[in-house]
Design a protein around this motif. Structure first.
Motif, PDB file in Angstrom:
ATOM      1  N   SER A 276       0.863  -1.180   0.000  1.00  0.00           N
ATOM      2  CA  SER A 276       0.000   0.000   0.000  1.00  0.00           C
ATOM      3  C   SER A 276       0.902   1.233   0.000  1.00  0.00           C
ATOM      4  O   SER A 276       1.774   1.373   0.858  1.00  0.00           O
ATOM      5  CB  SER A 276      -0.921   0.004   1.226  1.00  0.00           C
ATOM      6  N   ILE A 277       0.720   2.090  -1.004  1.00  0.00           N
ATOM      7  CA  ILE A 277       1.586   3.246  -1.194  1.00  0.00           C
ATOM      8  C   ILE A 277       0.728   4.479  -1.436  1.00  0.00           C
ATOM      9  O   ILE A 277      -0.035   4.528  -2.412  1.00  0.00           O
ATOM     10  CB  ILE A 277       2.541   3.044  -2.392  1.00  0.00           C
ATOM     11  N   LEU A 278       0.797   5.433  -0.535  1.00  0.00           N
ATOM     12  CA  LEU A 278       0.091   6.709  -0.698  1.00  0.00           C
ATOM     13  C   LEU A 278      -1.386   6.516  -1.029  1.00  0.00           C
ATOM     14  O   LEU A 278      -1.946   7.162  -1.913  1.00  0.00           O
ATOM     15  CB  LEU A 278       0.770   7.546  -1.790  1.00  0.00           C
ATOM     16  N   GLY A 279      -2.026   5.586  -0.345  1.00  0.00           N
ATOM     17  CA  GLY A 279      -3.450   5.365  -0.539  1.00  0.00           C
ATOM     18  C   GLY A 279      -3.812   4.403  -1.649  1.00  0.00           C
ATOM     19  O   GLY A 279      -4.987   4.083  -1.830  1.00  0.00           O
ATOM     20  N   SER A 280      -2.833   3.926  -2.416  1.00  0.00           N
ATOM     21  CA  SER A 280      -3.070   2.943  -3.465  1.00  0.00           C
ATOM     22  C   SER A 280      -2.541   1.586  -3.021  1.00  0.00           C
ATOM     23  O   SER A 280      -1.624   1.504  -2.202  1.00  0.00           O
ATOM     24  CB  SER A 280      -2.374   3.351  -4.776  1.00  0.00           C
ATOM     25  N   ARG A 281      -3.126   0.506  -3.564  1.00  0.00           N
ATOM     26  CA  ARG A 281      -2.708  -0.851  -3.228  1.00  0.00           C
ATOM     27  C   ARG A 281      -2.345  -1.619  -4.493  1.00  0.00           C
ATOM     28  O   ARG A 281      -3.084  -1.579  -5.483  1.00  0.00           O
ATOM     29  CB  ARG A 281      -3.824  -1.593  -2.474  1.00  0.00           C
ATOM     30  N   PHE A 282      -1.208  -2.314  -4.455  1.00  0.00           N
ATOM     31  CA  PHE A 282      -0.745  -3.114  -5.575  1.00  0.00           C
ATOM     32  C   PHE A 282      -0.372  -4.491  -5.048  1.00  0.00           C
ATOM     33  O   PHE A 282       0.358  -4.595  -4.054  1.00  0.00           O
ATOM     34  CB  PHE A 282       0.468  -2.459  -6.245  1.00  0.00           C
ATOM     35  N   GLY A 283      -0.884  -5.517  -5.703  1.00  0.00           N
ATOM     36  CA  GLY A 283      -0.616  -6.850  -5.174  1.00  0.00           C
ATOM     37  C   GLY A 283      -0.749  -7.928  -6.225  1.00  0.00           C
ATOM     38  O   GLY A 283      -1.042  -7.677  -7.405  1.00  0.00           O
ATOM     39  N   GLY A 284      -0.532  -9.139  -5.772  1.00  0.00           N
ATOM     40  CA  GLY A 284      -0.644 -10.291  -6.651  1.00  0.00           C
ATOM     41  C   GLY A 284      -0.903 -11.539  -5.842  1.00  0.00           C
ATOM     42  O   GLY A 284      -0.794 -11.550  -4.609  1.00  0.00           O
ATOM     43  N   ALA A 285      -1.264 -12.605  -6.542  1.00  0.00           N
ATOM     44  CA  ALA A 285      -1.565 -13.871  -5.882  1.00  0.00           C
ATOM     45  C   ALA A 285      -1.283 -15.021  -6.830  1.00  0.00           C
ATOM     46  O   ALA A 285      -1.337 -14.865  -8.060  1.00  0.00           O
ATOM     47  CB  ALA A 285      -3.026 -13.908  -5.429  1.00  0.00           C
ATOM     48  N   TRP A 286      -0.985 -16.173  -6.244  1.00  0.00           N
ATOM     49  CA  TRP A 286      -0.797 -17.395  -7.003  1.00  0.00           C
ATOM     50  C   TRP A 286      -1.682 -18.455  -6.385  1.00  0.00           C
ATOM     51  O   TRP A 286      -1.540 -18.784  -5.207  1.00  0.00           O
ATOM     52  CB  TRP A 286       0.653 -17.839  -6.986  1.00  0.00           C
ATOM     53  N   ARG A 287      -2.638 -18.973  -7.164  1.00  0.00           N
ATOM     54  CA  ARG A 287      -3.553 -19.993  -6.676  1.00  0.00           C
ATOM     55  C   ARG A 287      -3.199 -21.335  -7.288  1.00  0.00           C
ATOM     56  O   ARG A 287      -3.146 -21.478  -8.507  1.00  0.00           O
ATOM     57  CB  ARG A 287      -5.003 -19.629  -7.022  1.00  0.00           C
ATOM     58  N   ASP A 288      -2.956 -22.320  -6.409  1.00  0.00           N
ATOM     59  CA  ASP A 288      -2.577 -23.658  -6.856  1.00  0.00           C
ATOM     60  C   ASP A 288      -3.795 -24.566  -6.826  1.00  0.00           C
ATOM     61  O   ASP A 288      -4.256 -24.977  -5.762  1.00  0.00           O
ATOM     62  CB  ASP A 288      -1.475 -24.218  -5.948  1.00  0.00           C
ATOM     63  N   ASN A 289      -4.335 -24.828  -8.015  1.00  0.00           N
ATOM     64  CA  ASN A 289      -5.459 -25.730  -8.172  1.00  0.00           C
ATOM     65  C   ASN A 289      -5.121 -26.679  -9.312  1.00  0.00           C
ATOM     66  O   ASN A 289      -4.805 -26.219 -10.411  1.00  0.00           O
ATOM     67  CB  ASN A 289      -6.732 -24.933  -8.489  1.00  0.00           C
ATOM     68  N   PRO A 290      -5.141 -27.989  -9.085  1.00  0.00           N
ATOM     69  CA  PRO A 290      -4.746 -28.923 -10.149  1.00  0.00           C
ATOM     70  C   PRO A 290      -5.487 -28.705 -11.462  1.00  0.00           C
ATOM     71  O   PRO A 290      -4.954 -28.961 -12.537  1.00  0.00           O
ATOM     72  CB  PRO A 290      -5.080 -30.297  -9.547  1.00  0.00           C
ATOM     73  N   ASP A 291      -6.737 -28.217 -11.395  1.00  0.00           N
ATOM     74  CA  ASP A 291      -7.523 -28.015 -12.607  1.00  0.00           C
ATOM     75  C   ASP A 291      -7.293 -26.655 -13.251  1.00  0.00           C
ATOM     76  O   ASP A 291      -7.578 -26.480 -14.438  1.00  0.00           O
ATOM     77  CB  ASP A 291      -9.020 -28.173 -12.293  1.00  0.00           C
ATOM     78  N   ASN A 292      -6.791 -25.691 -12.475  1.00  0.00           N
ATOM     79  CA  ASN A 292      -6.677 -24.337 -13.002  1.00  0.00           C
ATOM     80  C   ASN A 292      -5.711 -23.547 -12.118  1.00  0.00           C
ATOM     81  O   ASN A 292      -6.093 -23.017 -11.081  1.00  0.00           O
ATOM     82  CB  ASN A 292      -8.053 -23.662 -13.033  1.00  0.00           C
ATOM     83  N   ARG A 293      -4.448 -23.469 -12.506  1.00  0.00           N
ATOM     84  CA  ARG A 293      -3.464 -22.691 -11.756  1.00  0.00           C
ATOM     85  C   ARG A 293      -3.533 -21.243 -12.225  1.00  0.00           C
ATOM     86  O   ARG A 293      -3.425 -20.964 -13.418  1.00  0.00           O
ATOM     87  CB  ARG A 293      -2.064 -23.273 -11.945  1.00  0.00           C
ATOM     88  N   THR A 294      -3.694 -20.331 -11.271  1.00  0.00           N
ATOM     89  CA  THR A 294      -4.010 -18.946 -11.619  1.00  0.00           C
ATOM     90  C   THR A 294      -3.029 -17.974 -10.978  1.00  0.00           C
ATOM     91  O   THR A 294      -2.782 -18.035  -9.766  1.00  0.00           O
ATOM     92  CB  THR A 294      -5.434 -18.586 -11.174  1.00  0.00           C
ATOM     93  N   GLY A 295      -2.506 -17.067 -11.776  1.00  0.00           N
ATOM     94  CA  GLY A 295      -1.723 -15.947 -11.272  1.00  0.00           C
ATOM     95  C   GLY A 295      -2.511 -14.667 -11.475  1.00  0.00           C
ATOM     96  O   GLY A 295      -3.040 -14.431 -12.571  1.00  0.00           O
TER      97      GLY A 295
END
Length: 239
Positions: free
Chosen positions: A127-146
């Motif tokens: 979180s920088i000066l009121g803004s938020r920047f992020g990411g995630a990695w989801r591990d699902n055998p049927d659908n791996r998502t970034g």
């Protein structure tokens, strides 16, 4: 959390006497929240952001040290055509000052009534000066998502909040279309503008993916629709 406690939570959240979307209490050093919408900021959009059943809700418990745990059920599974779904999470949030902070956490997705329907996601952001920047990695055998997302907060002059999300999905098993071609993965994205108006939260959302036509049969992404779609939502809190 046990199923009886979840059903008690559902009863509280759907009781005619309870008109608020959020109940907040201090339990010693802990801040306790019980509500019908996810209350965790960085994890919003990673834990299910919208309800998929008539009975839904969750709780969140945080400590001044920065640690927190919570659970959100987009569906309590009490209706005949619904299945119990749980998003459980834990994380740590820290602010260096009013302009800079970070957050990291883990989400566990489950459907207790369906064997093998479990997956995990790691997330983090700044979180920088009121803004938020992020990411995630989801591990699902049927659908791996970034997933990458950015919440820019209120834009100057326009008086609207801007949120952008982009995700790439890699299918565990290629999806075969009717013409014999295969889809190994796809990307989707959304852009949301929001602002309060007369006590109502207005949200204008544009979403799309790189799939179209028969390719949409393989779609299972972050949006409610595969192809280009514009959605206007209006919601009002009761307090």
């Amino acid at each position: 959390m046990t199923r009886p406690l979840l059903l008690l939570t559902a009863a509280l959240l759907t009781s005619p006497a309870l008109h608020a979307q959020l109940i907040q209490r201090q339990l010693g050093d802990f801040d306790f929240k019980l509500g019908t919408t996810p209350s965790r900021s960085m994890a919003q959009g990673l834990i299910s952001p919208t309800a998929v059943g008539a009975f839904h809700g969750g709780l969140d418990l945080s400590h001044p040290s920065g640690w927190y745990i919570g659970q959100y059920a987009p569906s309590m599974g009490v209706a005949p055509d619904s299945t119990l779904r749980l998003d459980s999470y834990t994380g740590y949030k820290h602010h260096f000052d009013n302009t800079l902070g970070y957050e990291v956490g883990l989400v566990h997705y489950s459907q207790p009534n369906i064997a093998g329907a479990e997956s995990f996601a790691l997330y983090g952001g700044l979180s920088i000066l009121g803004s938020r920047f992020g990411g995630a990695w989801r591990d699902n055998p049927d659908n791996r998502t970034g997933t990458l997302f950015a919440d820019f907060g209120q834009l100057p002059l326009l008086d609207v909040d801007l949120t952008v999300k982009l995700a790439h999905h890699r299918l565990g098993t290629p999806f075969t279309l009717g013409d014999g071609s295969q889809i190994n993965g796809f990307s989707d994205w959304s852009l949301e503008l929001s602002r309060p108006w007369l006590g109502i939260d207005l949200n204008l959302i544009y979403s799309n993916s790189n799939l179209s036509g028969s390719g949409c049969d393989a779609y299972a992404g972050i949006n409610s629709a595969c192809e280009s779609m514009v959605t206007l939502k209006a919601q009002r809190s009761f307090f």
